[in-house]
Write an enzyme that holds these catalytic residues in place. Structure first.
Site, PDB file in Angstrom:
ATOM      1  CB  CYS A 163      -1.170  -0.131   1.396  1.00 51.58           C
ATOM      2  SG  CYS A 163      -0.393  -0.103   2.960  1.00 51.58           S
ATOM      3  NE  ARG A 207      -4.262   1.018   2.031  1.00 46.07           N
ATOM      4  CZ  ARG A 207      -4.427   2.235   1.000  1.00 46.07           C
ATOM      5  NH1 ARG A 207      -5.120   1.693   0.106  1.00 46.07           N
ATOM      6  NH2 ARG A 207      -3.461   3.163   0.162  1.00 46.07           N
ATOM      7  CG  ASP A 267      -4.850   5.293   3.031  1.00 44.97           C
ATOM      8  OD1 ASP A 267      -4.938   4.086   4.128  1.00 44.97           O
ATOM      9  OD2 ASP A 267      -4.273   5.261   2.041  1.00 44.97           O
TER      10      ASP A 267
END
Length: 156
Positions: free
Chosen positions: A7, A13, A123
């Site tokens: 990420c 994440r 996100d």
């Protein structure tokens, strides 16, 4: 199988994805190497976000020992599959990797659930705790597909 989750900052994440997939691989008796990284260096050396850790703990997963690291071109030699959480992350992977980029190894994680839709795992960094729970659910589904695809073929 060696899998890398990527990420932006490697604190929300991808560490959660790493933890979820590690637990599932272990439970399935698979000897996989699973790691995570970020495409920027803003959080190198930091533990995962406290809400990622909280949500993981609520599902019996401890990700507190993980530390953020930056994605490098060498990751293409180390990993069989590299999953990005969002299309902009794929773009950054390409930029960082340069000539080492191998499109056969890279995909968006949610393409395991919805092939070809190129959806992103949102996100949750600037949002509330509920966003981390949403991310967990998406990761849970996608990692189930990975286990069935690479670890337990023909079961899905």
């Amino acid at each position: 199988m060696r899998i890398l989750m990527v990420c932006l900052g490697n604190i929300c994440r991808s560490p959660l994805a790493e933890g979820v997939l590690q637990q599932k691989a272990r439970e399935a008796g698979l000897d996989w190497e699973i790691d995570s990284a970020g495409t920027n260096g803003y959080h190198v050396g930091e533990a995962p976000h406290h809400l990622s850790q909280k949500v993981a703990r609520q599902h019996g997963i401890d990700i507190s020992a993980q530390r953020a690291r930056k994605f490098t071109a060498a990751d293409f030699q180390r990993f069989d599959k590299i999953y990005a959480m969002a299309p902009d992350v794929v773009d950054e992977i390409k930029r960082i990797a340069g000539k080492s980029y191998d499109p056969q190894k890279v995909d968006l994680l949610l393409n395991e659930v919805h092939p070809g839709r190129n959806e992103e795992v949102p996100d949750p960094y600037y949002g509330s705790e509920s966003g981390y729970h949403e991310v967990y659910q998406l990761l849970d589904t996608a990692t189930d597909r990975i286990i069935h695809k690479y670890g337990i073929p023909n079961k899905i």
